[in-house]
Design an enzyme around this catalytic site. Sequence first.
Site, mmCIF file in Angstrom:
data_model
loop_
_atom_site.group_PDB
_atom_site.id
_atom_site.type_symbol
_atom_site.label_atom_id
_atom_site.label_comp_id
_atom_site.label_asym_id
_atom_site.label_seq_id
_atom_site.Cartn_x
_atom_site.Cartn_y
_atom_site.Cartn_z
ATOM 1 N N TYR A 3 0.882 -1.264 0.236
ATOM 2 C CA TYR A 3 0.118 0.033 0.093
ATOM 3 C C TYR A 3 0.980 1.141 0.252
ATOM 4 C CZ TYR A 3 -4.282 -2.913 0.977
ATOM 5 O OH TYR A 3 -5.295 -3.690 1.029
ATOM 6 N N LYS A 27 3.395 -13.801 6.403
ATOM 7 C CA LYS A 27 3.512 -14.883 5.410
ATOM 8 C C LYS A 27 5.003 -15.005 5.334
ATOM 9 C CE LYS A 27 1.742 -17.778 2.155
ATOM 10 N NZ LYS A 27 1.151 -18.925 2.477
ATOM 11 N N ASP A 77 -2.471 -17.131 5.758
ATOM 12 C CA ASP A 77 -3.539 -18.390 5.335
ATOM 13 C C ASP A 77 -4.244 -19.262 6.110
ATOM 14 O OD1 ASP A 77 -0.798 -19.254 4.915
ATOM 15 O OD2 ASP A 77 -1.447 -20.798 3.418
ATOM 16 N N ASP A 89 -5.896 -5.847 5.655
ATOM 17 C CA ASP A 89 -7.067 -5.654 4.921
ATOM 18 C C ASP A 89 -8.104 -6.994 4.689
ATOM 19 O OD1 ASP A 89 -8.859 -4.034 3.373
ATOM 20 O OD2 ASP A 89 -7.354 -3.658 1.881
#
Length: 430
Positions: free
Chosen positions: A157, A229, A295, A319
């Site tokens: 972002y 991640k 995930d 988000d």
Amino acid sequence: MAHLTPPPNGSAITMQNGKLLVPDNPIIPYIEGDGTGPDIWRATVRVLDAAVASAYGGQRKIHWLEVYAGGKANTLLNTWLPDETVDACRDYLVSIKGPLTTPIGGGIRSLNVALRQLLDMYVCLRPVRWFQGVPSPVKNPGAVDMVIFRENTEDIYAGVEFEQGSDENKLFMRLLQENFPKQFSKIRFPETSGIGIKPVSQDGTERLVRAAIDYSLTNKRKSVTIVHKGNIMKFTEGAFRHWAYTLAEREYPEQTYTWAQWEKTRAASGEAAANQEQAEALAAGRILIKDAIADIALQQVLTRPEDFDVIATLNLNGDYLSDALAAQVGGIGIAPGGNINYLTGTAVFEATHGTAPKYADLDKVNPGSLILSGEMMLRYMGWTEAADAIIRAMDAAIASKQVTYDFARLMDNAIEVKCSEFADVMIKNL
């Protein structure tokens, strides 16, 4: 502030020695928003004013100052985000906004992102809880009680991108090929690729995680989960995880226990010793600092929501997570949010949904997201009595089944009310 006239009887909120100083007559800027923004703002401001009046018997009152952004600003001032709006949010510290449209074409990609970055509001705070009776797609929505600390200024972002085919893209590709051939070789189709750069800093990580731990200590939460991640992006998201653990152990050694400590003890003394050490730490009231791959976290917030309390994560993960969790407790129409810089005190609380232009001026949509963002704002200001009153009123309104169309169509024997009428129901329940 050429186009703004501050209320004559109000005073500015200030920051002193790291604490907000809130007068009884604070000036609070507001942006009503685009699309359905005016409808939900009109409902919200009545609820906020009524809650403050009810809680403090007229001793406290918010003095509202309208500032402009989005379509209204473009119409009035020929700019989507006037400097005076940014200045007002900075000068008065605490403000609130409805949903804003994203300009089509060049210029600002997102007004929301621009405001966050210009004011360096590095925390996107998203509490997620279920209100009794709200329709939910999951069996046990009441198990969801989480607070997300989403890093707000870095990650993808940050907007460091090079459009495919542009001169900047070609130059960047050439620099990459000449100086970092190993990394360049990993780009499958360099001639037709757009490129984005993902900055994740130690400074940005530490101030976010520090805010999450401080919040957990203040609010007696049990754990902070670092969602990342890092198994794939080792030097950005993996570093985020590492820096988070290091900060907790360095700055909060008596208040936290980390999975990194558990791993060290297991390696030195075995798993039984590590388990005992962790059990003793938690029994003594320490906060558990742990981590989850993004995930897996998105699965487990569905299957094991009770395992999550406070979550600290990067921008993109946050988000996804905040919207996925909102769906579990009734949808984004009732999900509140705030953008905060805890160092300067600057905070903008906002509706988390879009502008829904097809419903504009119909007095139809759910004002819950902005009302609950206002509740967050009052709590941030230290006006907890008014904030608690809004939570009770929301509970009572939903329990009465007098709700807007989005809930009414999913609830048995519900009475569908307008946006403004839902505010009326809440005010009666104050």
